[in-house]
Design a protein around this motif. Structure first.
Motif, short mmCIF file in Angstrom:
data_model
loop_
_atom_site.label_atom_id
_atom_site.label_comp_id
_atom_site.label_asym_id
_atom_site.label_seq_id
_atom_site.Cartn_x
_atom_site.Cartn_y
_atom_site.Cartn_z
N LEU A 193 0.83 -1.20 0.00
CA LEU A 193 0.00 0.00 0.00
C LEU A 193 0.87 1.25 0.00
N LEU A 194 1.94 1.22 0.77
CA LEU A 194 2.80 2.40 0.89
C LEU A 194 3.64 2.64 -0.35
N ARG A 195 3.63 1.69 -1.28
CA ARG A 195 4.32 1.91 -2.55
C ARG A 195 3.48 2.71 -3.54
N ILE A 196 2.20 2.92 -3.23
CA ILE A 196 1.37 3.78 -4.08
C ILE A 196 1.92 5.19 -4.01
N PRO A 197 2.18 5.86 -5.14
CA PRO A 197 2.81 7.19 -5.12
C PRO A 197 2.11 8.17 -4.18
N GLY A 198 2.89 8.77 -3.31
CA GLY A 198 2.39 9.76 -2.35
C GLY A 198 1.97 9.19 -1.03
N MET A 199 1.70 7.89 -0.96
CA MET A 199 1.18 7.29 0.25
C MET A 199 2.16 7.35 1.41
N ALA A 200 3.40 7.00 1.16
CA ALA A 200 4.40 6.93 2.23
C ALA A 200 4.73 8.31 2.79
N GLN A 201 4.43 9.37 2.04
CA GLN A 201 4.76 10.71 2.50
C GLN A 201 3.65 11.37 3.32
N THR A 202 2.52 10.71 3.47
CA THR A 202 1.44 11.25 4.30
C THR A 202 1.74 10.98 5.77
N PRO A 203 1.11 11.72 6.69
CA PRO A 203 1.29 11.40 8.12
C PRO A 203 0.95 9.95 8.44
N ALA A 204 -0.10 9.42 7.81
CA ALA A 204 -0.47 8.02 8.02
C ALA A 204 0.61 7.09 7.50
N GLY A 205 1.12 7.39 6.32
CA GLY A 205 2.13 6.54 5.72
C GLY A 205 3.44 6.54 6.49
N ARG A 206 3.87 7.72 6.96
CA ARG A 206 5.13 7.79 7.70
C ARG A 206 5.07 6.97 8.98
N SER A 207 3.88 6.91 9.60
CA SER A 207 3.72 6.15 10.84
C SER A 207 3.13 4.77 10.62
N ARG A 208 2.87 4.43 9.36
CA ARG A 208 2.28 3.13 9.00
C ARG A 208 0.95 2.90 9.72
N ARG A 209 0.20 3.98 9.89
CA ARG A 209 -1.12 3.86 10.54
C ARG A 209 -2.15 3.46 9.50
N VAL A 210 -2.24 2.18 9.26
CA VAL A 210 -3.18 1.59 8.30
C VAL A 210 -4.09 0.64 9.07
N VAL A 211 -5.39 0.86 8.97
CA VAL A 211 -6.37 0.02 9.67
C VAL A 211 -7.20 -0.71 8.63
N ASP A 212 -7.21 -2.04 8.72
CA ASP A 212 -8.05 -2.81 7.81
C ASP A 212 -9.27 -3.33 8.56
N VAL A 213 -10.39 -3.36 7.83
CA VAL A 213 -11.68 -3.82 8.37
C VAL A 213 -12.20 -4.89 7.43
N ALA A 214 -12.82 -5.91 7.98
CA ALA A 214 -13.34 -7.01 7.17
C ALA A 214 -14.27 -6.48 6.08
N ASP A 215 -14.16 -7.07 4.89
CA ASP A 215 -14.95 -6.62 3.75
C ASP A 215 -16.45 -6.68 4.01
N THR A 216 -16.89 -7.62 4.83
CA THR A 216 -18.32 -7.79 5.09
C THR A 216 -18.84 -6.89 6.20
N ASP A 217 -17.95 -6.07 6.81
CA ASP A 217 -18.36 -5.28 7.97
C ASP A 217 -18.49 -3.79 7.69
N LEU A 218 -17.48 -3.18 7.08
CA LEU A 218 -17.39 -1.72 7.07
C LEU A 218 -18.57 -1.05 6.40
#
Length: 337
Positions: free
Chosen positions: A291-316
């Protein structure tokens, strides 16, 4: 999730909105966040629990289908519940009629429903033959799934087909439950379910702390299909983000449609503190590193701290009776770490 991909493609064509050029914040990450890295927001209990056991439907009933037709339902002995998100199946099981469900969609994936035959093919396309073979007495559906020719074919075969509002909002959950309960002749069970769900939503919302809200963006990614989208108003994710006391980045930066293609400029200007994704989508791009290899992703505050939250496809995006539990799971990940 082919059906969802097609729906998102249609939404992309439904306007000309894009990513604005500024985030409108002070560039500081919210101090309310306890999240310090990747996490999964999982429901403490994934299953559906009926509000009543062995309900006695009051039938026949005639209800106004969302497509404007008046539909007479005389039997709910064999129910097919199909939509893109699993919402209708979740409601039927919660009303205590799960033992009468004979056909479902792939998103109706909670433990109590996994034994029920899936009546779609090629992802999320309705299979008329599979449905007719089940000899249903009523079909519950909406316009999130199709093709519409199949639903019309079922009606022409004499099967009552009831459509429901496909909108995905928290405010619409009670009316959605009531509409399904009315079509199945169990209005009292519907009111009991609404009361319980409203209470869970209120408790979940109370978990959001005071102070500067974090900035969240929901990204719909499917690496195998080359789909990389940022959500905006009307996506459904915006309502879930607001419910946990956070700022929906897509809405804040001025998107004017539910989904737009991800751009590096958009990500950098949006400055999300947390990136929200579906679990299968995250896996499809190779996890957090991919995910962080998507251009621009790693430079965001979320990307720099690796704050990525995944939720089950059947829930969100289901917006069914378990929605309060989903909000609670997300809030706990964000604010309790």
């Amino acid at each position: 999730m082919r059906g969802l991909i097609l729906l998102l493609a249609a939404l992309l064509l439904a306007g000309c909105g894009g990513v604005a050029t500024s985030a409108g914040d002070n560039g500081e990450t919210s101090s309310a966040l306890a999240l310090s890295g990747p996490a999964s927001a999982r429901l403490a209990d994934e299953d559906v629990h009926p509000v009543v056991t062995d309900p006695s439907p009051s039938l026949p009933v005639t209800v106004r289908s969302f497509d404007g037709a008046d539909v007479r339902v005389s039997s709910v002995d064999r129910i097919v519940a199909v939509d893109l998100y699993g919402t209708l199946g979740e409601i039927v099981f919660s009303l205590g009629l799960g033992d009468r469900v004979v056909g479902r969609d792939p998103s109706t994936g909670f433990p109590s429903a996994v034994h029920v035959p899936v009546v779609t093919s090629g992802g999320h396309d309705l299979n008329a033959e599979a449905i007719l073979d089940l000899d249903p007495t009523v079909v519950l559906t909406d316009t999130s799934i199709g093709p519409p020719e199949v639903q019309q074919q079922l009606r022409e075969a004499g099967i009552p087909v009831v459509f429901f509002d496909p909108a995905r909002t928290l405010a619409g959950v009670p009316s959605h439950i009531r509409a399904v309960a009315a079509a199945l002749g169990v209005r009292d069970a519907g009111e009991k379910l609404v009361s319980g769900v409203d209470g869970e939503i209120r408790l979940a919302r109370a978990l959001a702390p005071h102070g500067t809200p974090p900035r969240l963006t929901f990204l719909y990614v499917r690496g195998s299909a080359g789909v990389y989208l940022m959500s905006g108003p009307g996506s459904g994710a915006d309502a879930m983000i607001e419910a946990v006391g956070a700022v929906d980045v897509g809405t804040d930066i001025g998107l004017d449609k539910p989904f737009v293609p991800i751009t590096s400029e958009g990500l950098l200007n949006a400055r999300p503190d947390v990136i929200l994704v579906l679990s299968e989508g995250l896996a499809s791009v190779g996890g957090v590193d991919g995910l962080l290899r998507i251009p621009g992703m790693a430079q965001t505050p979320a990307g720099r701290s690796r704050r990525v939250v995944d939720v089950a496809d059947t829930d969100l995006l289901s917006f069914g009776p378990r929605v309060g539990r989903t909000i609670t799971a997300l809030a706990k990940v964000l604010y309790e770490g």
